[in-house]
Design an enzyme around this catalytic site. Structure first.
Site, PDB file in Angstrom:
ATOM      1  N   ASP A 453      17.602  18.378 -12.256  1.00  0.00           N
ATOM      2  CA  ASP A 453      18.348  19.541 -11.777  1.00  0.00           C
ATOM      3  C   ASP A 453      19.842  19.171 -11.728  1.00  0.00           C
ATOM      4  O   ASP A 453      20.221  18.142 -11.170  1.00  0.00           O
ATOM      5  CB  ASP A 453      17.856  19.941 -10.389  1.00  0.00           C
ATOM      6  CG  ASP A 453      18.463  21.264  -9.934  1.00  0.00           C
ATOM      7  OD1 ASP A 453      17.858  22.312 -10.222  1.00  0.00           O
ATOM      8  OD2 ASP A 453      19.545  21.232  -9.305  1.00  0.00           O
ATOM      9  N   ASN A 461      30.122  26.882 -11.902  1.00  0.00           N
ATOM     10  CA  ASN A 461      30.220  28.295 -12.313  1.00  0.00           C
ATOM     11  C   ASN A 461      31.406  28.978 -11.633  1.00  0.00           C
ATOM     12  O   ASN A 461      32.155  29.745 -12.261  1.00  0.00           O
ATOM     13  CB  ASN A 461      28.931  29.044 -11.974  1.00  0.00           C
ATOM     14  CG  ASN A 461      27.901  28.963 -13.089  1.00  0.00           C
ATOM     15  OD1 ASN A 461      28.251  28.759 -14.245  1.00  0.00           O
ATOM     16  ND2 ASN A 461      26.635  29.111 -12.734  1.00  0.00           N
ATOM     17  N   ASP A 470      27.025  28.139 -18.854  1.00  0.00           N
ATOM     18  CA  ASP A 470      26.110  28.233 -19.998  1.00  0.00           C
ATOM     19  C   ASP A 470      26.342  27.079 -20.970  1.00  0.00           C
ATOM     20  O   ASP A 470      25.386  26.488 -21.497  1.00  0.00           O
ATOM     21  CB  ASP A 470      26.299  29.565 -20.724  1.00  0.00           C
ATOM     22  CG  ASP A 470      25.805  30.757 -19.910  1.00  0.00           C
ATOM     23  OD1 ASP A 470      25.067  30.518 -18.928  1.00  0.00           O
ATOM     24  OD2 ASP A 470      26.148  31.905 -20.260  1.00  0.00           O
ATOM     25  N   GLU A 496      19.160  25.964 -13.393  1.00  0.00           N
ATOM     26  CA  GLU A 496      19.739  24.725 -13.902  1.00  0.00           C
ATOM     27  C   GLU A 496      18.731  23.573 -13.864  1.00  0.00           C
ATOM     28  O   GLU A 496      19.101  22.406 -13.903  1.00  0.00           O
ATOM     29  CB  GLU A 496      20.985  24.348 -13.084  1.00  0.00           C
ATOM     30  CG  GLU A 496      20.737  23.999 -11.639  1.00  0.00           C
ATOM     31  CD  GLU A 496      20.788  25.218 -10.709  1.00  0.00           C
ATOM     32  OE1 GLU A 496      21.048  25.036  -9.517  1.00  0.00           O
ATOM     33  OE2 GLU A 496      20.547  26.359 -11.196  1.00  0.00           O
TER      34      GLU A 496
END
Length: 583
Positions: A453, A461, A470, A496
């Site tokens: 993770d 972000n 992304d 993620e």
């Protein structure tokens, strides 16, 4: 003055005598213009050497002696075609030939006359006005000699020296066609052999197409292949009916069936072709308006033929069958054109086949009915056209099957693939992991899982935007693909989070793999719009051990991933208490 008058009357009388002599000479020539030397006859049809008389509607049938007397009077008209045709619903006709045998001994010939669908054909041979032989064939009455396939009716006769009058009377409400050939036994054997080989090849090929596509339908349950089998099968029956084989093989001595078999099968063939077009091109969903027109055409043709059969209107049924066949051929071409414009799958194949079939059907129809000369080539044009059409449509079905299979595989791939990273999604991972779990469990082999993770992904972000997030996910996906073996299953588990299932792998080996992946992420130089994106992850590792199922293994790896986050992130954790969590 009186001398002039006498001269005028004599001149007029002379002209009248010359006119009468010309008429008598013309009648004499007309009466004897059909003489055929037997030794000069080849294998071609003798229509142009004949003369014809059409019986009056409703009149009593002529005897052969009466017909010959009318021929002697010049009442027969010359024929200007190698094979005379008289259309649908024509009155019975008489044809006359004078056959001269110049040799001093009798010679055997086979009279090959008529077409298989004629109701009745009578052949009379007369010498000096007396009937010396009479043959009868046809499909309109029980007990008549059946046709020898598409060759027509074959009768043997030994022609004596001198002139023999040959009279043929033919009657049928179907298209009336009366070819005649006089063949030597050797030529007749060769013609029969060519006929048998030709139809054996045609029927064998059509049956192969039917069986092949029937087996595909059984396996794939594709409606278009079922309708193709019905389409080709209906033409096979139609060919057997109008070539005379149906009367011999399928419904012998049943003239009530043969009377309408050809006409009904012509309409059935058209209906099956339109049905195949609808299922093959998907008209109901893609072109509903055209699909309704096709259904109306099928219903109209079927209803018209049912009414003709129920009311016993054979001539009307013939018109319905021939008109419907031409409308069907045009409709198939139009459907193909519209489908090509709409870019339907395999529509160019369909249009090509429809054009070939239309050409063959039109040639045979107009050759039998009106418009084109009748010959063996024009008679068999429909069979050749449908055989080629069947070949093209078989290719079309194969192409369509490949296209649909490719689209299905693409759809399955899309359904099993994460659209952003290109990795397996959770659903695909679960499906592919089950057999690996079962193999490991049954064979007692090791199996390990890694759950990874990304750390601080929300902050990434927020700081750089979702496009940067992304880009980070895609970069991690590529690193996982490069850092894992081909036998390992790599998937995006969600958000993620990523998962790796490693068959034949112990815990320590899996932990080292996790460490290498983590180091690769730290060393990777990922940028987005010129700005570096720092990557870090928390990794959990677990081995199958005593877990009851795959989900329990994933849950343990997930537990150790959260333990890695708890102890500070950017490290690998597992149940190995000696190694603990390593960064």
């Amino acid at each position: 003055m009186s001398a002039r008058r006498g001269f005028g009357w004599r001149w007029a009388a002379g002209v009248c005598r010359l006119w009468l002599l010309g008429v008598l000479l013309s009648w004499s020539l007309l009466a004897h213009a059909t003489t055929v030397a037997l030794d000069e006859v080849g294998a071609s049809a003798l229509g142009r050497q004949s003369a014809v008389l059409v019986e009056r509607e409703g009149a009593e049938a002529l005897s052969p002696q009466a017909a010959l007397a009318l021929q002697r009077e010049g009442r027969f008209a010359p024929v200007d075609a190698a094979v005379p045709k008289f259309g649908i619903g024509a009155a019975p006709v008489w044809l006359h030939w004078a056959i001269e045998q110049r040799a001093r001994v009798a010679e055997l010939r086979q009279l090959v006359v008529g077409v298989p669908w004629v109701d009745r054909i009578d052949v009379y041979l007369l010498r000096d006005g007396a009937v010396v032989a009479h043959f009868a064939g046809g499909d309109g009455e029980a007990g008549l000699q059946p046709a020898a396939g598409s060759l027509g009716y074959v009768f043997n006769h030994a022609f004596e020296p001198g002139v023999t009058d040959l009279l043929v009377r033919a009657a049928s409400p179907d298209p009336l066609v009366v070819p005649l050939r006089l063949l030597t036994p050797a030529a007749a054997t060769a013609a029969q052999r060519a006929h048998d080989y030709g139809y054996g090849l045609l029927y064998g090929y059509l049956l192969a197409l039917i069986v092949y596509n029937a087996m595909l339908y059984v396996g794939l349950r594709d409606r278009s292949q079922r309708d193709y089998v019905l389409y080709v099968g209906s033409f096979l029956l139609l060919s057997m009916a109008y070539s005379g084989h149906g009367q011999v093989w399928l419904w012998p001595d049943q003239p009530e069936i043969q009377r309408y078999a050809i006409l009904v099968l012509m309409v059935l063939f058209g209906c099956m072709g339109l049905r195949f077009a609808g299922s093959f091109l998907g008209l109901r969903s893609s072109l509903p308006g055209l699909d309704r027109l096709v259904r109306m055409l099928v219903a109209g043709g079927t209803l018209a033929m049912v009414l003709c059969v129920a009311l016993d209107l054979q001539a009307a049924a013939g018109v319905v069958a021939f008109v419907f066949t031409q409308v069907f051929a045009l409709a198939m071409v139009w459907i193909g054109v519209v489908s090509v414009r709409r870019d339907r799958i395999a529509a160019p194949y369909f249009l090509t086949g429809a054009l070939i079939a239309m050409a063959g059907t039109a040639i045979t129809t107009f050759a039998v009915w009106h418009g084109l000369p009748y010959s063996a080539w024009t008679l068999h044009a429909a069979e050749v056209g449908i055989a080629l059409d069947g070949t093209v449509l078989t290719l079309a079905l194969a192409y369509r099957m490949r296209r649909l299979r490719g689209e299905r595989l693409r759809a399955e791939h899309l359904a099993a693939t994460d659209p952003l990273t290109g990795l397996r999604n959770r659903r695909a991972f679960t499906a592919e992991a089950k057999p690996l779990w079962q193999a490991a469990q049954q064979g007692g082999r090791p199996l390990s899982a890694i759950v990874l993770d990304l750390d601080h992904f929300k902050a990434l972000n927020d700081a750089h935007g979702h496009a940067a997030g992304d880009a980070a996910l895609v970069a991690v996906a590529r690193l996982l693909e490069q850092g894992c073996r081909e036998a390992d299953l790599v998937a995006r588990w969600g958000g993620e989070e990523f998962v790796v299932l490693m068959p034949d792998t112990r815990l320590e080996q899996a932990r080292r793999t996790g460490m290498r992946l983590l180091e690769a992420m730290r060393a990777a130089k990922i940028e987005h719009e010129g700005r570096p994106l720092p990557l870090s992850a928390s990794v959990g590792v677990a081995e199958r051990g005593a877990h009851a199922d795959l989900q329990a293994l994933i849950d343990e790896a997930d537990h150790w991933m959260y333990e890695a986050k708890r102890v500070g992130r950017g490290c690998v954790c597992c149940s190995d208490t000696i190694g603990g969590c390593r960064s």
